[in-house]
Write an enzyme that holds these catalytic residues in place. Structure first.
Site, PDB file in Angstrom:
ATOM      1  CD1 TRP A 102       2.500   5.737   1.250  1.00  0.00           C
ATOM      2  CD2 TRP A 102       3.697   5.722   3.136  1.00  0.00           C
ATOM      3  NE1 TRP A 102       2.193   6.882   1.952  1.00  0.00           N
ATOM      4  CE2 TRP A 102       2.913   6.897   3.108  1.00  0.00           C
ATOM      5  CE3 TRP A 102       4.541   5.503   4.229  1.00  0.00           C
ATOM      6  CZ2 TRP A 102       2.940   7.852   4.141  1.00  0.00           C
ATOM      7  CZ3 TRP A 102       4.571   6.452   5.254  1.00  0.00           C
ATOM      8  CH2 TRP A 102       3.781   7.599   5.196  1.00  0.00           C
ATOM      9  CG  ASP A 171       0.778  -0.452   3.513  1.00  0.00           C
ATOM     10  OD1 ASP A 171      -0.417  -0.197   3.779  1.00  0.00           O
ATOM     11  OD2 ASP A 171       1.706   0.369   3.660  1.00  0.00           O
ATOM     12  CE  LYS A 195      -3.007   7.338   4.210  1.00  0.00           C
ATOM     13  NZ  LYS A 195      -1.753   6.776   4.654  1.00  0.00           N
TER      14      LYS A 195
HETATM   15  C1  LIG Z   1      -0.481   6.587   4.899  1.00  0.00           C
HETATM   16  C2  LIG Z   1       0.218   5.328   4.544  1.00  0.00           C
HETATM   17  C3  LIG Z   1       1.173   4.757   5.398  1.00  0.00           C
HETATM   18  C4  LIG Z   1       1.582   5.388   6.707  1.00  0.00           C
HETATM   19  O1  LIG Z   1       0.569   5.235   7.596  1.00  0.00           O
HETATM   20  P1  LIG Z   1       0.704   5.648   9.153  1.00  0.00           P
HETATM   21  O2  LIG Z   1      -0.577   5.128   9.685  1.00  0.00           O
HETATM   22  O3  LIG Z   1       0.844   7.124   9.202  1.00  0.00           O
HETATM   23  O4  LIG Z   1       1.872   4.957   9.717  1.00  0.00           O
HETATM   24  C5  LIG Z   1       1.751   3.572   5.004  1.00  0.00           C
HETATM   25  N1  LIG Z   1       1.425   2.972   3.861  1.00  0.00           N
HETATM   26  C6  LIG Z   1       0.515   3.499   3.011  1.00  0.00           C
HETATM   27  C7  LIG Z   1       0.198   2.791   1.734  1.00  0.00           C
HETATM   28  C8  LIG Z   1      -0.113   4.684   3.328  1.00  0.00           C
HETATM   29  O5  LIG Z   1      -1.009   5.209   2.486  1.00  0.00           O
END
Ligand SMILES: *Cc1c(COP(=O)(O)O)cnc(C)c1O
Length: 363
Positions: A102, A171, A195
């Protein structure tokens, strides 16, 4: 209602009591004769839902008044672009720590909107550890420093908050609300909801007033309104129709978290679940996790079987017991157990028990 222990990385399992609430309130929210998802976003009813969700989230994470909480769309992926669009001019530099899938996606997208300097890329060690900060190549005047707190796919996490002069942008898609954080350490915290927060479609952005008002913002290019933090903040995240169902469901998750005793309680439970699973992996010669102990994720735990030809059988037999979505990401292979807040202790117990039996039969 028969519910599986769902180890999906995202969209992920929601707490059983939240699913129950959704069912109870599905056709008639609090005697209104309307479902939450049928309400106008500017109605008094939905406003109360929206405000309560924000207040509860602020409580759970002790978010200071000097931070805005935005309820946005587009997922974490939209934030990969929104962050540089909001925080720097195209000719300015931002620092990116790259620790897995990511953060690689973040830097790739970010580089379209600013000069992206990679301070370190853990690809050199197969994303199994993160060299200390004295080995990072920071730039002199970075507009911000971006990192991914917990790499959902590799199962790798930064154990401490980086110390940098540039404002931190993190993030936290897979780790938000799984343990206490100090919001003041960050300029921007963002997370896709699917998540740890609720259904897909909602993205939480927590941004400091200082960064909203930052000098140099006037040098930015044109930003689509719905990605503009300041505009969204001024409109109470209702510049246009927000993802009302996800916002409402997230509010139910926040209520559930508070009833559980909050984020500190969740962290203790999450730690115990993770320790239990890592112990099962480390104590066996049949299962393996490649990540150095210090950098192991508490919530996304990949593991390989000694013989990958047994992967399909493992998944099939696990599913027969109601242990679902254990297949690892295609870039890593093997298995991955995502054990966020909603995964009960019993789910991890059942997985560990099954792993032991599978090893006995096939190891
Ligand atoms: C799942 C995830 C993403 C992508 O998320 P989207 O909502 O599908 O854009 C980005 N960063 C992390 C750490 C993730 O777990």
């Amino acid at each position: 209602m028969k519910r599986a222990y769902n180890f999906s990385p995202g969209p992920a399992m929601l707490p059983g009591p939240v699913i129950e609430r959704l069912r109870e309130e599905a056709g008639d929210w609090h005697g209104t004769g309307m479902a939450a998802m049928e309400m106008g976003h500017r109605s008094a009813e939905f406003s109360s839902i929206a405000e309560k969700a924000e207040t509860d989230l602020r409580d759970l994470l002790s978010i200071p008044d000097s931070y805005k909480v935005l309820f946005m769309q587009g997922g974490a992926t939209a934030q990969f672009a929104a962050v540089p669009m909001n925080l720097c001019a195209p000719d300015e530099t931002a620092d990116y720590l790259v620790t897995g899938y990511w953060s690689r996606m973040a830097v790739k997208e970010g580089a379209r909107f600013c000069h992206a300097n990679i301070v370190l890329d853990t690809a050199d060690n197969g994303d199994t550890s993160i060299p200390e900060a004295d080995r990072w190549h920071l730039s002199d005047q970075a507009a911000f420093f971006h990192y991914v707190d917990n790499e959902t796919i590799g199962g790798l996490r930064l154990p401490t908050v980086p110390v940098t002069e540039a404002p931190l942008v993190v993030d936290m898609s897979s780790s938000i609300l799984t343990e206490p954080i100090k919001v003041e350490d960050y300029g921007v915290i963002y997370a896709g909801a699917q998540k740890n927060i609720g259904p897909a479609g909602l993205t939480i952005v927590i941004v400091s007033d200082e960064l909203l008002d930052r000098k140099g913002n006037d040098k930015k290019g044109a930003i689509p309104s719905v990605l503009d933090y300041r505009r969204m903040a001024n409109a109470g995240s209702m510049l246009n129709t927000p993802p009302t169902f996800s916002w409402y469901a997230a509010g139910l998750v926040f209520e559930w978290l508070k009833a559980q005793g909050g984020v500190e309680k969740m962290a203790a439970r999450n730690r115990a679940k993770a320790d239990r699973l890592y112990r099962a992996i480390d104590d066996s010669d049949f299962y393996a996790n490649p990540v150095a102990t210090k950098y192991r994720s508490m919530v996304n735990i990949p593991f390989m079987l000694a013989d990958e030809n047994l992967d399909a059988l493992f998944l099939e037999q696990a599913a027969e017991r109601g242990l679902t979505s254990l297949k690892g990401h295609r870039s890593v292979g093997g298995m991955r157990a995502s054990i966020y807040n909603s995964m009960p202790d019993e789910g991890v117990d059942a997985l560990v028990e099954f792993m032991g039996e599978f090893e006995c039969t096939n190891g």
